[in-house]
Design a protein around this motif. Structure first.
Motif, short mmCIF file in Angstrom:
data_model
loop_
_atom_site.label_atom_id
_atom_site.label_comp_id
_atom_site.label_asym_id
_atom_site.label_seq_id
_atom_site.Cartn_x
_atom_site.Cartn_y
_atom_site.Cartn_z
N GLY A 55 0.80 -1.22 0.00
CA GLY A 55 0.00 0.00 0.00
C GLY A 55 0.83 1.26 0.00
O GLY A 55 2.05 1.25 -0.18
N ARG A 56 0.15 2.37 0.22
CA ARG A 56 0.80 3.68 0.16
C ARG A 56 1.43 4.07 1.49
O ARG A 56 0.95 3.69 2.55
N LEU A 57 2.49 4.86 1.39
CA LEU A 57 3.13 5.42 2.58
C LEU A 57 3.41 6.88 2.29
O LEU A 57 4.08 7.22 1.32
N CYS A 58 2.89 7.74 3.14
CA CYS A 58 3.07 9.18 2.95
C CYS A 58 4.12 9.69 3.94
O CYS A 58 4.08 9.35 5.12
N GLY A 59 5.05 10.49 3.44
CA GLY A 59 6.11 11.02 4.29
C GLY A 59 6.11 12.53 4.34
O GLY A 59 5.57 13.21 3.46
N GLU A 60 6.74 13.08 5.38
CA GLU A 60 6.87 14.52 5.55
C GLU A 60 8.24 14.97 5.04
O GLU A 60 9.25 14.29 5.25
N THR A 61 8.27 16.10 4.36
CA THR A 61 9.52 16.62 3.81
C THR A 61 9.48 18.14 3.83
O THR A 61 8.60 18.74 4.47
N VAL A 62 10.44 18.77 3.17
CA VAL A 62 10.42 20.22 2.99
C VAL A 62 10.66 20.52 1.51
O VAL A 62 11.32 19.76 0.81
N ASP A 63 10.10 21.63 1.05
CA ASP A 63 10.29 22.00 -0.35
C ASP A 63 11.58 22.81 -0.51
O ASP A 63 12.35 22.98 0.44
N ALA A 64 11.81 23.34 -1.71
CA ALA A 64 13.05 24.06 -2.01
C ALA A 64 13.21 25.31 -1.17
O ALA A 64 14.32 25.79 -0.97
N GLU A 65 12.08 25.83 -0.65
CA GLU A 65 12.13 27.03 0.16
C GLU A 65 12.07 26.72 1.65
O GLU A 65 11.93 27.63 2.48
N GLY A 66 12.13 25.42 2.00
CA GLY A 66 12.15 25.04 3.40
C GLY A 66 10.80 24.91 4.05
O GLY A 66 10.70 24.76 5.27
N ASN A 67 9.72 24.96 3.25
CA ASN A 67 8.37 24.84 3.80
C ASN A 67 8.01 23.37 3.99
O ASN A 67 8.39 22.51 3.19
#
Length: 447
Positions: free
Chosen positions: A289-301
């Motif tokens: 199944g799916r696994l969703c992760g937390e990250t940051v974008d190029a601007e740190g958001n």
């Protein structure tokens, strides 16, 4: 049956638009043996408002769960779902792509899945959860396949207390593999599962509370399984029980699967349902199944993405960890919103209300002549033995407006040992008047 416009000119015009010379050419691909040469005995067409009136009259013949005393459980439970849940799941923030391949435009869906995973991991006591599966039964089968991949062993032992539908789904997935050991269902439920564990065992599957409502010793089962290099798979059909019972992860479970219908999802003619799965971090890459992760974008958001695997990986059947390519996204959203509304304290309080209702039910049933309560332990569901076959008794009680539970013989047909067994559930919606109505009617019917 063919639908034909009223006039020959209309028929000719329609056939001309699609390039068919006549009506027979239109149906030329259908074998002649399958074509009917006579009209079906159906009523003539009616105005829309008359059709609506007719359908409402048919619907009024149904006896819905909220129309009277209701004690049906056995894997599907009636709980109060706040109106807020239905309102929030329709908000536009969630109307992002069904399959969120482009995270930059799917943040609403992805954040919800991340929060959902966090909630499931928390209540199961596990390290990581996926973003849902179809339902509890298919989640159980996927857990069995996952355990085989992890241990590189084939033998799997299913507890006799596992829900019969879940057992049948596992058997279908494994195509009646001889390495699948299914212990016989019995009023005691589990059977001697620990004696079946050896060094060829990939996993043992234990449900708690089980089909008959008994609570099971997970810690001892985990120790016995781990001593032989096997995994413990814990199945939970009533997820509200996790508000009161110790989390399976704290008791040694390696994979936890559950049916999430009780939170946020009302009874709807058998579905849709919601499969939960959580496991230890060491096994994350074998989780389907799916696994969703937390990250940051190029601007740190802060942002969210699908991680570790993609849907395409599951389409390559011969190399996939699973062929489940989707999830029950709307049901997961409803679960997550309801759980957020409850909070930890509310979830615990809901569980305590369920258990209190079941205690009242058990005490009341004990006083009825011809009824024997079989459970020493239970959460919100228990099994009774009555002095006559349970199935016709339930039908008679239904005619009195009382839905008195699920005869075990309905899910285990042909098993004479369970003919007089009746599985009943009580939730926070079960009132003292409901219990009084049930016990009074039971006493009269069994007299």
């Amino acid at each position: 049956m063919r639908y034909l416009p009223h006039s020959a000119a209309e028929r000719a015009e329609m056939l001309g638009v699609i390039g068919a010379t006549d009506i027979d050419a239109l149906f030329s691909a259908v074998p002649k043996s399958a074509l009917r040469s006579f009209d079906l005995d159906l009523p003539a067409h009616s105005p829309e408002f008359l059709v609506e009136r007719h359908m409402r009259a048919l619907a009024a013949k149904n006896h819905a769960a909220g129309d009277g005393p209701f004690f049906v459980g056995a894997g599907a439970y009636r709980h109060h779902v706040p109106a807020t849940v239905d309102h929030l799941i329709q908000r536009s923030e969630w109307l992002t792509a069904y399959t969120p391949y482009q995270p930059e435009i799917s943040q609403g869906t992805l954040q919800m899945l991340f929060e959902f995973q966090t909630q499931v991991a928390k209540i199961t006591g596990m390290d990581v959860a996926n973003a849902s599966l179809y339902d509890g039964s298919t989640a159980t089968a996927e857990a069995v396949l996952m355990a085989r991949r992890i241990t590189k062993k084939n033998k799997v032992v299913l507890s006799g207390g596992l829900h019969p539908h879940y057992r049948d789904v596992v058997k279908a997935y494994l195509k009646d593999d001889p390495d699948l050991v299914c212990l016989s269902p019995s009023p005691e439920g589990q059977g001697d599962i620990l004696s079946q564990v050896d060094n060829k065992t990939a996993a043992i599957v234990i449900q708690t509370p089980d089909f008959y409502g008994h609570l099971r010793d997970l810690k001892g089962a985990a120790e016995a399984a781990h001593a032989q290099g096997a995994l413990l798979i814990v199945v939970i059909t009533e997820v509200v029980s996790l508000g009161l019972l110790e989390a399976p992860g704290a008791l040694g479970a390696d994979i936890v699967v559950a049916e999430g219908q009780s939170i946020g999802n009302a009874l709807n003619f058998g579905g849709p349902y919601l499969g939960l799965m959580a496991t230890r971090k060491d096994f994350i890459r074998q989780m389907p199944g799916r696994l969703c992760g937390e990250t940051v974008d190029a601007e740190g958001n802060r942002g969210f993405v699908l991680t570790l695997s993609t849907r395409e990986q599951h389409i390559r059947r011969e190399k996939a960890t699973s062929n489940i390519c989707t999830n029950s996204g709307l049901c997961a959203l409803a679960f997550s919103i309801h759980m957020a509304l409850l909070g930890e304290a509310g979830f615990v309080r809901l569980a305590r209300l369920n258990h209190a209702s079941a205690i009242k039910l058990a005490d009341a049933l004990t006083a009825v002549t011809g009824v024997e309560v079989l459970n020493d332990t239970f959460f919100n569901e228990l099994t009774i033995r009555v002095s006559e076959p349970a199935a016709p008794l339930v039908e008679r009680l239904a005619r009195r407006g009382i839905l008195a539970g699920v005869p075990a013989s309905r899910l285990l047909p042909g098993d004479a040992e369970v003919e007089n067994l009746l599985v009943l559930a009580a939730t926070e919606l079960t009132t003292d008047l409901d219990i009084e109505a049930l016990t009074t009617a039971l006493a009269e019917e069994l007299a």
